[in-house]
Design a protein around this motif. Structure first.
Motif, PDB file in Angstrom:
ATOM      1  N   GLY A  47       5.601 -19.731  16.889  1.00  0.00           N
ATOM      2  CA  GLY A  47       4.474 -20.660  16.948  1.00  0.00           C
ATOM      3  C   GLY A  47       3.138 -19.974  16.777  1.00  0.00           C
ATOM      4  O   GLY A  47       2.247 -20.472  16.063  1.00  0.00           O
ATOM      5  N   GLN A  51       0.417 -20.363  13.501  1.00  0.00           N
ATOM      6  CA  GLN A  51      -0.989 -20.721  13.639  1.00  0.00           C
ATOM      7  C   GLN A  51      -1.878 -19.841  12.766  1.00  0.00           C
ATOM      8  O   GLN A  51      -2.943 -20.263  12.319  1.00  0.00           O
ATOM      9  CB  GLN A  51      -1.415 -20.604  15.102  1.00  0.00           C
ATOM     10  N   GLN A 162      -1.217 -26.976  31.672  1.00  0.00           N
ATOM     11  CA  GLN A 162       0.034 -27.593  31.245  1.00  0.00           C
ATOM     12  C   GLN A 162       0.965 -27.770  32.438  1.00  0.00           C
ATOM     13  O   GLN A 162       0.903 -27.028  33.417  1.00  0.00           O
ATOM     14  CB  GLN A 162       0.713 -26.721  30.182  1.00  0.00           C
ATOM     15  N   ALA A 166       5.314 -23.678  27.581  1.00  0.00           N
ATOM     16  CA  ALA A 166       5.899 -23.741  26.242  1.00  0.00           C
ATOM     17  C   ALA A 166       5.439 -22.567  25.396  1.00  0.00           C
ATOM     18  O   ALA A 166       6.197 -22.015  24.607  1.00  0.00           O
ATOM     19  CB  ALA A 166       5.548 -25.056  25.554  1.00  0.00           C
ATOM     20  N   GLU A 170       6.930 -25.357  20.681  1.00  0.00           N
ATOM     21  CA  GLU A 170       6.530 -26.710  21.066  1.00  0.00           C
ATOM     22  C   GLU A 170       7.319 -27.219  22.256  1.00  0.00           C
ATOM     23  O   GLU A 170       6.781 -27.896  23.124  1.00  0.00           O
ATOM     24  CB  GLU A 170       6.702 -27.662  19.878  1.00  0.00           C
ATOM     25  N   ASP A 171       8.597 -26.918  22.299  1.00  0.00           N
ATOM     26  CA  ASP A 171       9.482 -27.452  23.330  1.00  0.00           C
ATOM     27  C   ASP A 171       9.707 -26.402  24.415  1.00  0.00           C
ATOM     28  O   ASP A 171      10.176 -25.291  24.117  1.00  0.00           O
ATOM     29  CB  ASP A 171      10.822 -27.848  22.702  1.00  0.00           C
TER      30      ASP A 171
END
Length: 415
Positions: A47, A51, A162, A166, A170-171
Motif C-alpha cells: 500500500g 501511494q 483509526q 491497517a 486496506e483490510d
C-alpha cells in the motif's frame, strides 16, 4: 580471473581493465540476492509503495525475475529440478485452461495475470534461495518488512484515530495475515534483543487489527513452536507480559477509543459470520456446478450474485473469504487438487528437512509460519499475497540445499 586485459597501472588494477565473465556473474549474483530479500521485504508494504507509484510494488519482483534470467543465461544453467516445480507447472496449465474457457468474464484476465506472477516468482525464489540468497537472510528480510508494516499501522492507529490497524493495506485482516505469518520467523533470528523487539511489535500490530482469524493462526503457530521446543516457555511468558503492559497502557491512555474499536469489531464480527457463510455456500455451489475447470480466475466475484441468489444486495462482487473454496470454485477440482498438493508437498518436505538438517530451528520457524498461513487462509482469500508462495519456495530451496550438501558429502574423494 575476475578481471582481464592489460598490464597493471600504479593503482594495481590492469590498465584498460574490464569486467570479465566471473566479475559480471558475481555482480549479478549479488544483485539477485539483494532483490530476493527486497521482494519479500516489500510484500507487506504494498500500500505504501502504491501511494508513491502505481507500479512500484511490482518493481522488486520484476527486477528479481529479470536479473535471475540474465544470470542463469550467462551461466547456461537451468534451475535445479524439485517436485514443487512439477506441481507449479501443472497448476499454471490448469489456470491457463480455465482462463481460456472463461476469458470473456470481466475479471478473468485480470485475475489470471495476478496468479501467474506468483507461480513464476515461486520458481525463481526456489532457485535463488537454493543457490545465491542465504535462507536466513530471506527470513530476516521477511520479518523486517512485516515489522515496518506493523510500526506504520500502529502509528496510523495513534495519529489518525483509526479503530483497527491497517497501515499499508486496506483490510486489517490482510495486515494481520502478514504479521502472524512473519512472527514465527523471529525465532530464527537468534539475536535476543532484536528478536524480542520484533516479536512484540508484530504481536502488538496483529492484536491492533482485532482479527479473529489472525489470532487463531498465531495460536496454532505458537503451539507448533512450543511442541518443537523452538520457543522457551520463559520467553513466551515474557512476550505475553510485554503485550499485557501495552494493553494496560492502551486502556489507560486510549480507553474510549479502545472501547469504540471493540464495539465496532463486535458488530462487524456478527455480520462477517453471516456473510462468510453465504459466500462459502456460493463457492461450494460453483464447485458442484463447474467441477472440471471451475468458473475461471476471478469468476467467483462475477458469479456470486447468481450463486447466492443476490443474498448480499450491497456487495455484488466480493471474495470468498476462504482461500481453499475460492481456488476450488475458480479453478475446479483439478486446480484445487494441485493447490492442495503443493501445500501437502511443502509440509512433507519441511518435515523431512527438519529431521535431517543439522540446524532445524529455521525450518521449524518456517513450518510454524506455514501453519499460520494455512489457518488464516481459512477465513481469508490469500492466494494473491506473497507469504504463502515465499514459504513454499523457502522450504523447497532448503531441501535442494540439503540434497546438494548430502551429494557432496557422499561423493568419492580424489586420491
Amino acid at each position: 580471473m575476475p578481471w582481464r586485459s592489460g598490464a597493471s597501472g600504479a593503482s594495481g588494477r590492469p590498465v584498460g581493465w574490464v569486467a570479465g565473465p566471473a566479475g559480471v556473474e558475481g555482480w549479478l549474483a549479488g544483485l539477485v540476492r539483494v532483490l530476493a530479500c527486497a521482494t519479500v521485504f516489500a510484500a507487506p508494504l504494498e500500500g505504501y509503495l502504491l501511494q508513491v507509484h502505481g507500479h512500484l510494488a511490482k518493481a522488486p519482483s520484476a527486477l528479481l525475475v529479470l536479473a535471475w534470467a540474465v544470470l542463469r543465461a550467462r551461466q547456461r544453467r537451468a534451475p535445479e529440478p524439485h517436485p514443487a516445480h512439477v506441481v507449479l507447472v501443472a497448476l499454471a496449465v490448469v489456470l491457463l485452461a480455465s482462463w481460456a474457457v472463461h476469458a470473456g468474464g470481466p475479471f478473468a484476465t485480470g485475475y489470471a495475470v495476478r496468479w501467474l506472477p506468483f507461480l513464476l516468482i515461486t520458481v525463481v525464489l526456489i532457485d535463488v534461495v537454493s543457490r545465491e540468497a542465504p535462507l536466513r537472510a530471506v527470513l530476516v528480510a521477511t520479518v523486517a518488512g512485516a515489522v515496518v508494516a506493523a510500526v506504520g499501522a500502529l502509528a496510523g492507529l495513534v495519529a489518525e484515530g483509526q479503530t483497527r490497524a491497517a497501515g499499508p493495506l486496506e483490510d486489517p485482516n490482510d495486515l494481520a495475515y502478514f504479521l502472524v505469518a512473519a512472527l514465527p520467523l523471529v525465532v530464527a533470528l537468534r539475536h535476543r534483543v532484536p528478536t524480542a523487539v520484533a516479536a512484540v511489535v508484530l504481536a502488538a500490530g496483529a492484536a491492533a487489527t482485532f482479527s479473529r482469524g489472525g489470532a487463531l493462526a498465531l495460536t496454532a503457530a505458537v503451539a507448533w513452536l512450543l511442541a518443537r521446543r523452538a520457543v522457551p516457555l520463559r520467553a513466551l511468558a515474557g512476550g505475553v507480559a510485554a503485550l499485557a503492559v501495552l494493553g494496560v497502557a492502551a486502556v489507560l491512555f486510549a480507553g474510549p477509543e479502545l472501547d469504540r474499536a471493540v464495539r465496532e469489531k463486535t458488530h462487524v464480527a456478527g455480520t462477517n459470520v453471516d456473510t462468510r457463510e453465504l459466500r462459502w455456500q456460493a463457492a461450494a455451489r460453483m464447485v458442484a456446478e463447474h467441477p472440471v475447470l471451475g468458473v475461471g480466475p476471478g469468476g467467483f466475484r462475477e458469479g456470486y450474485p447468481a450463486a447466492s441468489n443476490n443474498a448480499e444486495i450491497d456487495e455484488q462482487t466480493p471474495v470468498a473469504h476462504n482461500m481453499y473454496l475460492e481456488v476450488a470454485a475458480e479453478l475446479g477440482v483439478p486446480g484445487f487438487a494441485l493447490f492442495a498438493a503443493l501445500l501437502v508437498l511443502t509440509a512433507a518436505t519441511g518435515e523431512r528437512v527438519r529431521r535431517t538438517t543439522d540446524d532445524p530451528l529455521p525450518i521449524v520457524a518456517v513450518q510454524a509460519s506455514l501453519i499460520a498461513v494455512v489457518v488464516a487462509s481459512t477465513f481469508l482469500s490469500q492466494q494473491y499475497y506473497l507469504p504463502l508462495w515465499s514459504l513454499v519456495a523457502v522450504v523447497a530451496a532448503a531441501d535442494l540445499r540439503l540434497r546438494r550438501a548430502s551429494d557432496v558429502a557422499c561423493a568419492p574423494r580424489d586420491q
